[in-house]
Design an enzyme around this catalytic site. Structure first.
Site, mmCIF file in Angstrom:
data_model
loop_
_atom_site.group_PDB
_atom_site.id
_atom_site.type_symbol
_atom_site.label_atom_id
_atom_site.label_comp_id
_atom_site.label_asym_id
_atom_site.label_seq_id
_atom_site.Cartn_x
_atom_site.Cartn_y
_atom_site.Cartn_z
ATOM 1 N N HIS A 153 0.818 -1.219 0.000
ATOM 2 C CA HIS A 153 0.000 0.000 0.000
ATOM 3 C C HIS A 153 0.854 1.272 0.000
ATOM 4 O O HIS A 153 0.404 2.319 -0.473
ATOM 5 C CB HIS A 153 -0.927 0.004 1.208
ATOM 6 C CG HIS A 153 -1.970 -1.071 1.155
ATOM 7 N ND1 HIS A 153 -2.803 -1.358 2.217
ATOM 8 C CD2 HIS A 153 -2.315 -1.942 0.167
ATOM 9 C CE1 HIS A 153 -3.612 -2.355 1.879
ATOM 10 N NE2 HIS A 153 -3.330 -2.717 0.650
ATOM 11 N N LEU A 411 -3.231 -9.514 5.711
ATOM 12 C CA LEU A 411 -3.132 -9.172 4.287
ATOM 13 C C LEU A 411 -1.886 -8.339 3.995
ATOM 14 O O LEU A 411 -1.659 -7.937 2.851
ATOM 15 C CB LEU A 411 -4.390 -8.413 3.832
ATOM 16 C CG LEU A 411 -5.696 -9.203 3.950
ATOM 17 C CD1 LEU A 411 -6.890 -8.310 3.648
ATOM 18 C CD2 LEU A 411 -5.691 -10.398 3.011
ATOM 19 N N PHE A 412 -1.090 -8.072 5.009
ATOM 20 C CA PHE A 412 0.255 -7.511 4.880
ATOM 21 C C PHE A 412 0.310 -6.175 4.140
ATOM 22 O O PHE A 412 1.283 -5.885 3.439
ATOM 23 C CB PHE A 412 1.188 -8.520 4.181
ATOM 24 C CG PHE A 412 1.012 -9.934 4.660
ATOM 25 C CD1 PHE A 412 1.049 -10.234 6.013
ATOM 26 C CD2 PHE A 412 0.773 -10.967 3.760
ATOM 27 C CE1 PHE A 412 0.862 -11.537 6.463
ATOM 28 C CE2 PHE A 412 0.593 -12.266 4.198
ATOM 29 C CZ PHE A 412 0.634 -12.552 5.562
ATOM 30 N N CYS A 413 -0.725 -5.353 4.297
ATOM 31 C CA CYS A 413 -0.786 -4.061 3.601
ATOM 32 C C CYS A 413 -0.552 -4.225 2.100
ATOM 33 O O CYS A 413 0.055 -3.377 1.445
ATOM 34 C CB CYS A 413 0.219 -3.067 4.195
ATOM 35 S SG CYS A 413 -0.231 -2.488 5.835
ATOM 36 N N ALA A 414 -1.056 -5.342 1.582
ATOM 37 C CA ALA A 414 -1.012 -5.609 0.141
ATOM 38 C C ALA A 414 -2.285 -6.379 -0.201
ATOM 39 O O ALA A 414 -2.243 -7.475 -0.758
ATOM 40 C CB ALA A 414 0.235 -6.409 -0.224
#
Length: 490
Positions: A153, A411-414
């Site tokens: 992100h 979601l790992f900022c993705a």
């Protein structure tokens, strides 16, 4: 009084006699500390944590992709400098002069670490996110931005006020190059036809943003090839090196990128600083990212009551306010430590850890490792996976509570990338953590294990063993969902 942490080059007489730098911590070879057994010792390597099943164990920090622990070398350098802390720039006192030299010498160190071009600027920011938002703020009028949906992100979201084009996830490096080639070849010149080659190309300025290594899969992207395509179509390219720089050498010259961004806290220097390095023209031509002291060269009142400002054309133009000297110095310290340790040996050892983890996970049929480019793709020490029959937050919680292993789940900022890898609609709504799923229920999340130069072999072996035991035997403890997190029930 302890020795000064830097060999200052101050021209002022008050700083000309600064004491020599202390000897740096060891940066190569195996550490003498048996609990570390890693090339570069880190803080926290001997921290013990309690287990819900009783007793305690040395904590296995396997969440480097979120924030890597500080190198012992970095901590020691910062501690040595701390008594000499002073305001940066324009101060006449000894500590101010010394701190200014340390700050600017750190800029030189980062410039060399990234193998920048002679006229490239190194701007210090707060993080990768801040760096890319800075670049977004200085885009020329009419600039088109091209970014893959697979980005973190930090590099996916800053461009929303621009003419942004999101590109579908590729499944091979060659496909990534082909997708970008088509997108740039098809870009509409009408939106910026008034802008010519001096600002970016025959059809106006354009910027490509690409990651160096995925924060989800660890896969290394074909940055050099993407840069060649971008430049062939009159576009520029910025490299998000947040996950690449801590694991692999990054050369601005060799990759031929226009800018590179990274964060200190992923480079073993968690003191709140980041870097944007690269071409100066767009930075010099734009209004300062932040208006204030340090960015301004001259300020004068006008007769009409307003204010005239002459802004700096150096990196200071976008570094308004009192800078984070500790954060900047810690980045420089980490850069020196990685360079002196030798990336060749660091990469070789990390790849052996990657193989151990992947081979261990492959022995557990319930585990599915997530990948865009396939098993043979080059990658850094970042691996994400899901476990059949397990909610990812539950699995991560059990690793922590029962084995003392810290990993990441979510979601790992993705978000679009993870949803694509999990076979769901990239536009599907979901949240990190487990707010919608109880332990054992499937959720739209994954588990990520990540490691680096400070990871002992034992931590990797413990992780692989723990995954096998949890899948075979189940958790030894009961868990519940609380505030979106799966936690041990008490």
């Amino acid at each position: 009084m302890p020795a000064s942490p830097v060999a200052t080059t101050a021209t002022a007489a008050t700083a000309s006699s600064a004491a020599p730098a202390p000897a740096p911590a060891a940066v190569s070879g195996e550490s003498a500390d048996p609990c570390c057994a890693a090339p570069l010792p880190v803080l926290g390597r001997d921290v013990a944590v309690p287990l819900v099943t009783g007793g305690e164990v040395t904590y296995a920090a396997l969440d480097y992709a979120a924030s890597a622990p500080a190198l012992q070398r970095v901590w020691d350098d910062v501690a040595a400098y701390a008594p000499y802390y002073g305001s940066v720039h324009r101060g006449a006192g000894y500590l101010s002069q010394l701190s200014t030299d340390l700050f600017e010498n750190s800029r030189t160190t980062v410039h060399e670490f990234l193998d920048c071009r002679d006229d490239d600027q190194v701007v210090f920011t707060r993080s990768t996110t801040d760096s890319l938002n800075l670049l977004s703020a200085v885009l020329p009028a009419g600039c088109q931005v091209f970014v893959f949906e697979t980005e973190h992100h930090a590099s996916l979201l800053p461009w929303q006020d621009a003419d942004v084009h999101y590109l579908n996830a590729p499944r091979t490096p060659a496909q990534a190059v082909a997708i970008l080639e088509r997108a740039l070849a098809d870009r509409d010149p009408s939106s910026s036809s008034r802008l010519r080659s001096s600002t970016g190309g025959p059809t106006g300025p354009a910027l490509v943003c690409v990651t160096g290594a995925s924060n989800v899969t660890g896969e290394i992207w074909p940055v050099k090839e993407l840069a060649a395509v971008a430049h062939a179509h009159g576009a520029r390219i910025v490299l998000d090196a947040a996950q690449l720089a801590p694991h692999h050498p990054v050369s601005v010259k060799e990759l031929d990128v226009d800018w590179v961004a990274f964060s200190g806290h992923k480079l073993y220097a968690p003191f709140g600083s980041g870097v944007l390095a690269g071409r100066a023209d767009w930075l010099q031509e734009a209004e300062p990212y932040l208006a204030g002291g340090g960015a301004s060269k001259k300020v004068a009142r006008r007769t009409d009551g307003g204010v005239d400002v002459e802004w700096h054309t150096t990196a200071a133009r976008h570094e308004a306010g009192s800078p984070n000297v500790i954060g900047v110095y810690s980045i420089a310290s980490a850069c020196r430590a990685l360079t002196e340790a030798g990336f060749d040996s660091l990469v070789e050892r990390e790849q052996s850890l990657v193989r151990r983890v992947r081979e261990g996970l492959a022995r557990v049929p319930a585990v599915k490792v997530l990948s865009l480019f396939g098993d043979e793709a080059p990658r850094v020490g970042v691996i994400s996976f899901v476990v059949e029959g397990w909610n990812s937050s539950h699995f991560a919680a059990a690793l922590s509570a029962e084995y003392g292993i810290g990993v990441r789940d979510g979601l790992f900022c993705a978000h679009p990338l993870v949803r694509t890898l999990l076979g769901s609609d990239p536009q599907e709504v979901g949240e990190c953590g487990a707010p919608e799923a109880e332990p054992g229920e499937r959720s739209l999340n994954a588990i990520r294990v990540s490691f680096g130069a400070g990871t002992p072999d034992e931590h990797v072996e413990r992780f692989v063993t723990a995954v096998g035991e949890l899948v075979a035997n189940g958790a030894q403890w009961n868990y519940r969902t609380e505030g979106g997190r799966c936690v041990p029930a008490v």
